[in-house]
Design an enzyme around this catalytic site. Sequence first.
Site, mmCIF file in Angstrom:
data_model
loop_
_atom_site.group_PDB
_atom_site.id
_atom_site.type_symbol
_atom_site.label_atom_id
_atom_site.label_comp_id
_atom_site.label_asym_id
_atom_site.label_seq_id
_atom_site.Cartn_x
_atom_site.Cartn_y
_atom_site.Cartn_z
ATOM 1 N N ASN A 9 0.868 -1.168 0.000
ATOM 2 C CA ASN A 9 0.000 0.000 0.000
ATOM 3 C C ASN A 9 0.906 1.219 0.000
ATOM 4 O OD1 ASN A 9 -1.836 2.013 0.492
ATOM 5 N ND2 ASN A 9 -2.758 1.048 2.297
ATOM 6 N N ARG A 90 -2.742 -2.231 -3.321
ATOM 7 C CA ARG A 90 -3.953 -1.430 -3.115
ATOM 8 C C ARG A 90 -3.898 -0.253 -4.085
ATOM 9 N NH1 ARG A 90 -5.337 3.056 1.244
ATOM 10 N NH2 ARG A 90 -7.530 3.246 0.725
ATOM 11 N N HIS A 179 -13.147 2.456 0.058
ATOM 12 C CA HIS A 179 -13.135 1.447 1.136
ATOM 13 C C HIS A 179 -13.739 0.125 0.676
ATOM 14 C CE1 HIS A 179 -13.153 4.900 4.305
ATOM 15 N NE2 HIS A 179 -11.913 4.421 4.185
ATOM 16 N N LEU A 208 -15.536 3.180 9.958
ATOM 17 C CA LEU A 208 -15.178 4.402 10.678
ATOM 18 C C LEU A 208 -13.726 4.318 11.134
ATOM 19 C CD1 LEU A 208 -18.401 4.657 12.935
ATOM 20 C CD2 LEU A 208 -18.033 5.634 10.649
ATOM 21 N N GLY A 209 -12.829 4.823 10.316
ATOM 22 C CA GLY A 209 -11.408 4.833 10.669
ATOM 23 C C GLY A 209 -10.920 6.265 10.591
ATOM 24 N N GLY A 211 -10.343 7.616 7.691
ATOM 25 C CA GLY A 211 -11.355 7.949 6.697
ATOM 26 C C GLY A 211 -12.635 7.221 7.100
ATOM 27 N N ARG A 240 -11.086 15.150 7.167
ATOM 28 C CA ARG A 240 -11.893 15.550 5.998
ATOM 29 C C ARG A 240 -13.288 15.971 6.432
ATOM 30 N NH1 ARG A 240 -10.924 10.086 3.031
ATOM 31 N NH2 ARG A 240 -8.683 10.006 3.304
ATOM 32 N N ASP A 281 -7.150 12.243 15.964
ATOM 33 C CA ASP A 281 -7.088 10.903 16.532
ATOM 34 C C ASP A 281 -8.247 10.739 17.513
ATOM 35 O OD1 ASP A 281 -6.337 8.857 18.634
ATOM 36 O OD2 ASP A 281 -4.761 8.541 17.154
ATOM 37 N N ARG A 283 -8.950 8.684 19.839
ATOM 38 C CA ARG A 283 -8.666 8.453 21.261
ATOM 39 C C ARG A 283 -8.356 9.761 21.972
ATOM 40 N NH1 ARG A 283 -4.953 3.582 19.440
ATOM 41 N NH2 ARG A 283 -4.730 5.169 17.849
ATOM 42 N N GLY A 329 -10.997 1.418 12.957
ATOM 43 C CA GLY A 329 -10.503 1.869 14.270
ATOM 44 C C GLY A 329 -11.558 2.422 15.214
ATOM 45 N N VAL A 330 -12.372 3.357 14.742
ATOM 46 C CA VAL A 330 -13.395 3.957 15.609
ATOM 47 C C VAL A 330 -14.601 3.021 15.714
ATOM 48 C CG1 VAL A 330 -14.920 5.936 15.935
ATOM 49 C CG2 VAL A 330 -12.624 6.277 14.979
ATOM 50 N N ASN A 333 -13.922 0.182 18.040
ATOM 51 C CA ASN A 333 -13.479 0.455 19.418
ATOM 52 C C ASN A 333 -14.296 1.461 20.211
ATOM 53 O OD1 ASN A 333 -10.985 -1.199 19.603
ATOM 54 N ND2 ASN A 333 -10.440 0.026 17.809
ATOM 55 N N GLU A 382 -8.226 -5.442 5.489
ATOM 56 C CA GLU A 382 -8.097 -5.141 4.056
ATOM 57 C C GLU A 382 -6.922 -5.894 3.433
ATOM 58 O OE1 GLU A 382 -8.704 -0.968 5.432
ATOM 59 O OE2 GLU A 382 -9.385 -0.667 3.375
HETATM 60 P P1 AMP Z 1 -8.074 3.164 11.157
HETATM 61 O O1 AMP Z 1 -8.028 4.147 10.028
HETATM 62 O O2 AMP Z 1 -9.047 2.060 10.950
HETATM 63 O O3 AMP Z 1 -6.707 2.687 11.576
HETATM 64 O O4 AMP Z 1 -8.647 3.959 12.423
HETATM 65 C C1 AMP Z 1 -7.921 4.997 13.027
HETATM 66 C C2 AMP Z 1 -8.825 5.715 14.017
HETATM 67 O O5 AMP Z 1 -9.317 4.771 14.983
HETATM 68 C C3 AMP Z 1 -8.092 6.801 14.802
HETATM 69 O O6 AMP Z 1 -8.915 7.943 14.918
HETATM 70 C C4 AMP Z 1 -7.910 6.171 16.166
HETATM 71 O O7 AMP Z 1 -7.860 7.109 17.197
HETATM 72 C C5 AMP Z 1 -9.183 5.335 16.277
HETATM 73 N N1 AMP Z 1 -9.038 4.305 17.304
HETATM 74 C C6 AMP Z 1 -8.136 3.307 17.359
HETATM 75 N N2 AMP Z 1 -8.265 2.609 18.523
HETATM 76 C C7 AMP Z 1 -9.282 3.198 19.204
HETATM 77 C C8 AMP Z 1 -9.892 2.982 20.476
HETATM 78 N N3 AMP Z 1 -9.492 1.981 21.280
HETATM 79 N N4 AMP Z 1 -10.916 3.785 20.832
HETATM 80 C C9 AMP Z 1 -11.333 4.785 20.029
HETATM 81 N N5 AMP Z 1 -10.777 5.050 18.836
HETATM 82 C C10 AMP Z 1 -9.778 4.288 18.419
#
Ligand code: AMP
Length: 396
Positions: A9, A90, A179, A208-209, A211, A240, A281, A283, A329-330, A333, A382
């Site tokens: 990637n 990718r 995605h 929800l990451g 992006g 974004r 971020d 978190r 990620g979001v 989690n 992915e």
């Molecule tokens: P990704 O693009 O899928 O890697 O997601 C990244 C996003 O997921 C970032 O905003 C991280 O802060 C969020 N993230 C990762 N771990 C957690 C968690 N344990 N709780 C809340 N958000 C998280």
Amino acid sequence: MSDHVLVINAGSSSLKYSLIDAGSGEALADGLIERIGESESHQKHRGPDGEAESSDAIGSHEDALRAALDAFETHGPSLDDLELAAVGHRVVHGGSKFSKPTLIDDALVAEVTELVPLAPLHNPANLEGIKVARRMFPDLPQVAVFDTAFHQTLPPHAYTYAVPSEWLEEHGIRRYGFHGTSYSFVSGQAARELGRDLSDLNLIVLHLGNGCSVSAVRGGRSVETSMGMTPLEGLVMGTRSGDLDPAVHGHLVRELGWSVDEIDKALNSKAGLKGLAGENDFRELSRLRDSGDANAQLAFDVYCHRIKKYVGAYYAVLGTVDAIVFTAGVGQNSADVRAVALEGLERLGIRLDPVRNADPAEDGVVSTDDSGVAVLVVPTNEEWEIARQAVDLVRG
Ligand code: AMP
């Protein structure tokens, strides 16, 4: 024959790679090289002996891939001992042309190059990754897996913007969606978790990451998705804006004298959660929210409201919904996001179980047993999906 695939990637100043067993999904190694072209690049490699990190100047993607191969040599696993089945790349934008993973040859490179105007931030970097990998692995099949391919099933009424028709015919201005690799993987996993056939399911999948996007998936086929011609449209993201009145652009030009590049940059990398709360971020955003930061709270509220709005819209598009699936990620989690975004939708048959939602079990189900719509948390993968698609293609 081996199932090992090197998944690449390539970003504008980064190169991410994974060595995946396409059968089991096991990552035998992965790594990331960042700040390519800067005086101090950063390399991380995780293999069987743990993690190795280094900081040296890495001038180009070619040097980066060479550094990755050196890391395989030094820290393992040795690529000489493993028979690679393919290299999987990718590729962000496949336009209307690519609806499937495709074997890379000179013609594909030319076609992806033609698509650069649609994805000026992504496709040039993906092409650079392809070029250097073809040079380094001239005898291996190389496969392009497109983020847009999964959405090539969108019906015309979903992908057409209401603009003069020659904009589409002459310039390809339409919705493509992104995605797709994640949606393909997560939809299949969700069907397995539910013990149902994917072809019988109507799903709303929320990726929800950093992006963020959402898709309505009917019988395994995308029928609506929130990202558009570029990954800027739709949900609120880390940096974004997502949906915005298009007249804002003209206003910024006329009133502030902004250039097109300045507007692009602001909406892609200074907006979203970062623009609202200074933090992309999630978190960190949650920590700020917990400490009473009003901007972080507003950013969270805008983010969840936008998700709720799309869930309602896609419910209407699908007519009936079997499951809502959270991933990335979001999505995986943040119990808070899931709870707030789906709050008050009981009349639609959506009931979250607060205990399950706080700590999802192995099966990922976070809805109550009597919820008409199942709500699931499904980790995306992915890299595995790219490896799988690459192996399927080269095996025919
Ligand atoms: P990704 O693009 O899928 O890697 O997601 C990244 C996003 O997921 C970032 O905003 C991280 O802060 C969020 N993230 C990762 N771990 C957690 C968690 N344990 N709780 C809340 N958000 C998280």
